[in-house]
Design an enzyme around this catalytic site. Structure first.
Site, mmCIF file in Angstrom:
data_model
loop_
_atom_site.group_PDB
_atom_site.id
_atom_site.type_symbol
_atom_site.label_atom_id
_atom_site.label_comp_id
_atom_site.label_asym_id
_atom_site.label_seq_id
_atom_site.Cartn_x
_atom_site.Cartn_y
_atom_site.Cartn_z
ATOM 1 N N CYS A 21 0.876 -1.189 0.000
ATOM 2 C CA CYS A 21 0.000 0.000 0.000
ATOM 3 C C CYS A 21 0.901 1.223 0.000
ATOM 4 O O CYS A 21 0.983 1.955 0.984
ATOM 5 C CB CYS A 21 -0.916 -0.001 1.217
ATOM 6 S SG CYS A 21 -1.814 -1.559 1.479
ATOM 7 N N ALA A 22 1.588 1.461 -1.104
ATOM 8 C CA ALA A 22 2.771 2.317 -1.088
ATOM 9 C C ALA A 22 2.500 3.811 -1.247
ATOM 10 O O ALA A 22 3.342 4.623 -0.880
ATOM 11 C CB ALA A 22 3.740 1.877 -2.188
ATOM 12 N N GLY A 23 1.352 4.210 -1.817
ATOM 13 C CA GLY A 23 1.127 5.627 -2.033
ATOM 14 C C GLY A 23 0.980 6.401 -0.730
ATOM 15 O O GLY A 23 0.446 5.856 0.240
ATOM 16 N N PRO A 24 1.472 7.635 -0.678
ATOM 17 C CA PRO A 24 2.110 8.408 -1.748
ATOM 18 C C PRO A 24 3.626 8.222 -1.854
ATOM 19 O O PRO A 24 4.264 8.913 -2.636
ATOM 20 C CB PRO A 24 1.783 9.848 -1.367
ATOM 21 C CG PRO A 24 1.743 9.826 0.123
ATOM 22 C CD PRO A 24 1.174 8.482 0.495
ATOM 23 N N GLY A 81 6.187 7.781 0.942
ATOM 24 C CA GLY A 81 7.146 8.086 2.006
ATOM 25 C C GLY A 81 7.839 6.867 2.565
ATOM 26 O O GLY A 81 9.075 6.826 2.656
ATOM 27 N N LYS A 82 7.072 5.858 2.929
ATOM 28 C CA LYS A 82 7.673 4.644 3.475
ATOM 29 C C LYS A 82 8.402 3.867 2.385
ATOM 30 O O LYS A 82 9.442 3.243 2.647
ATOM 31 C CB LYS A 82 6.610 3.781 4.153
ATOM 32 C CG LYS A 82 5.984 4.425 5.384
ATOM 33 C CD LYS A 82 4.979 3.491 6.040
ATOM 34 C CE LYS A 82 4.317 4.155 7.234
ATOM 35 N NZ LYS A 82 3.406 5.269 6.831
ATOM 36 N N ASP A 123 -4.318 -3.222 -7.676
ATOM 37 C CA ASP A 123 -5.023 -3.341 -6.401
ATOM 38 C C ASP A 123 -4.273 -4.354 -5.538
ATOM 39 O O ASP A 123 -4.039 -5.491 -5.978
ATOM 40 C CB ASP A 123 -6.462 -3.813 -6.658
ATOM 41 C CG ASP A 123 -7.327 -3.775 -5.409
ATOM 42 O OD1 ASP A 123 -6.814 -4.052 -4.301
ATOM 43 O OD2 ASP A 123 -8.524 -3.466 -5.530
ATOM 44 N N ASP A 159 0.901 -1.068 5.011
ATOM 45 C CA ASP A 159 0.523 0.177 5.689
ATOM 46 C C ASP A 159 -0.848 0.543 5.148
ATOM 47 O O ASP A 159 -0.973 1.327 4.206
ATOM 48 C CB ASP A 159 1.564 1.260 5.410
ATOM 49 C CG ASP A 159 1.254 2.556 6.133
ATOM 50 O OD1 ASP A 159 0.910 2.491 7.327
ATOM 51 O OD2 ASP A 159 1.346 3.623 5.516
ATOM 52 N N CYS A 189 -2.182 4.207 10.597
ATOM 53 C CA CYS A 189 -2.055 5.484 11.294
ATOM 54 C C CYS A 189 -3.375 5.757 12.000
ATOM 55 O O CYS A 189 -4.025 6.772 11.774
ATOM 56 C CB CYS A 189 -1.698 6.597 10.320
ATOM 57 S SG CYS A 189 -1.210 8.100 11.192
#
Length: 470
Positions: A281-284, A286-287, A330, A346, A399
């Protein structure tokens, strides 16, 4: 409201005009204040103390909007739904100055009246003047005593009003801070809500292999972070103006998010690390950028998955030059080949743990948002476990401290899949960070100075036959 011709050249306070227009963009277009504000400051050449003042007004008013509306309704003796929205923006701005800043009453009222008069003329300006003068007759504590639920009858409701949170979010915090043995005390709930209502410090991340936290602190005048070895606390200013950020040696990232990415890179494996890492779940980005920098050092490669093309572009920009491949897909059905050594999930969430950094978010979210997100989180975590090799490491993070998004998701997926929950606490190394399940971690602004990140470490057990005879 249409600005009368004879008032078109009348000057208004530039900082307050910027703050008003941020509120308008948030209300009319569901914009994000932290994206609109920097652009307006640049376009209008508002700098220095004026920029800092505009920032405080815009973000503070967004954070307190729900409470400000109750005060305005009481002072105006009508529901805010009956007040013209463009006028309400200015009333909120003026009320925030009166109750939550050191701006003098006369300046707060007169500059607000000027803003209204410049667009709408004398009639609405007179109404604005009358309402704000009524607001100014009481301070913040007095309005709280008048409008908030009595503390002895409804502690959560009282604290929610005092620290500008919807009551349901304050209840979520109370539940997340409680244990099976003890309901959270008033002092800690107050501390949690107060910390969430403060404007947070900017956290920078030093990209491993390019710059150290000590070096970044030296060139920015910042302070090395408490928990993450890559973190620097920035004392003020626009981080986008820093050379280290412009040169992609550093970025803006909450220290809690840094700890999540670092935990995945440190997690023990059963068997060798073949260098196949995945951010599902990489967007946007940062991680993914921090993982990519760590993977570059470890000679690994990161696949980053994001379903939206425009967010995939943000990941590509953030990870330029790093061993990261972006896949527009997806995460529940990514088409990737299983066998990853390390996977980060994430997951999209309510974001209740980062409300202090997203000032308008607390008034946009509703309890109805939770159930669809929990379903998505469970599906993503289940899919990720199907891509993890036996003995690999998977970090599930949100988060949000909402129990349904943390404990609820992990317990359900472990029960359904047979995944094993491991101890993530040594990978994070924070004090007082025990999460709602044994071995999980829950960070808090009032305890750790980070966003309220949750993380759990899971694995797919290696079959006994794979270990050979005992």
């Amino acid at each position: 409201m249409t600005r009368p011709a004879h008032l078109r050249d009348k000057p208004v306070d530039a900082a307050r005009a910027v703050a008003r227009d941020v509120l308008r963009a948030v209300r009319e277009r569901d914009s994000y204040a932290n994206l609109v504000l920097p652009r307006l400051l640049r376009e209008r050449h508002v700098t220095g103390r004026d920029a800092a003042f505009a920032t405080e007004l815009a973000y503070g008013t967004c954070r307190a909007a729900g409470v400000l509306d109750e005060v305005i309704a009481a002072a105006a003796r009508r529901p805010v739904a009956e007040i013209d929205p463009t006028l309400l923006d200015v009333l909120r701005l003026g009320t925030y100055q009166l109750l939550r800043t050191r701006v003098g009453s006369h300046a707060a009222v007169s500059t607000s009246v000027d803003l209204v008069r410049s667009e709408a003329g004398q009639g609405p300006a007179g109404f604005c003047n009358a309402v704000l003068r009524k607001v100014s007759q009481r301070d913040d504590d007095m309005w709280t005593d008048e409008l908030a639920p009595p503390i002895g009858e409804d502690l959560v409701g009282h604290l929610a009003f005092r620290y500008a949170h919807p009551r349901w979010i304050a209840e979520v915090f109370a539940d997340a801070l409680s244990t099976p043995q003890r309901r959270v005390g008033a002092g800690e709930l107050q501390a949690a809500l107060a910390a969430d209502d403060d404007r947070p410090a900017v956290h920078l991340v030093a990209r491993p292999g390019l710059i150290t936290a000590d070096e970044l602190a030296a060139v920015t005048g910042g302070e090395v972070g408490r928990w993450s070895p890559y973190c620097v606390y920035l004392p003020g200013g626009d981080p986008g103006e820093l050379e280290a950020v412009r040169e992609h040696m550093a970025g803006v990232q909450d220290e809690g998010s840094q700890l999540v990415a670092r935990a995945l890179s440190l997690a023990p494996l059963d068997g060798p690390d073949t260098g196949r890492w995945l951010d599902l779940c990489a967007g946007p980005g940062g991680k993914a950028a921090l993982l990519g920098a760590l993977a570059d050092i470890d000679l690994a490669h990161v696949d980053a998955v994001e379903p939206a093309e425009h967010r995939a572009d943000l990941i590509r920009q953030a990870t330029d030059g790093l061993p990261v491949t972006v896949h527009v897909a997806d995460g529940r059905d990514s088409g990737l080949t299983p066998g990853y050594d390390r996977i980060l999930v994430d997951a999209p969430c309510t974001g209740l743990g980062s409300l202090r950094r997203r000032p308008e978010a607390r008034w946009r979210r509703t309890p109805d948002d939770v159930a669809p997100l929990v379903t998505l989180q469970r599906e993503l975590l289940t899919a990720a476990l199907g891509l993890l090799r036996p003995g690999g490491a998977l970090i599930y993070s949100t988060c949000s401290p909402h129990p349904a998004e943390t404990r609820g998701v992990v317990e359900a997926v472990v029960a359904e899949t047979g995944a094993q929950l491991l101890d993530a606490r040594p990978l994070v190394g924070v004090e007082s960070g025990d999460g709602p399940l044994e071995g999980t971690v829950q960070l808090w602004p009032h305890r750790h100075g980070t966003d309220a990140m949750f993380l759990a470490l899971l694995t797919v057990p290696v079959p006994d036959s794979a270990h050979g005879p005992s």
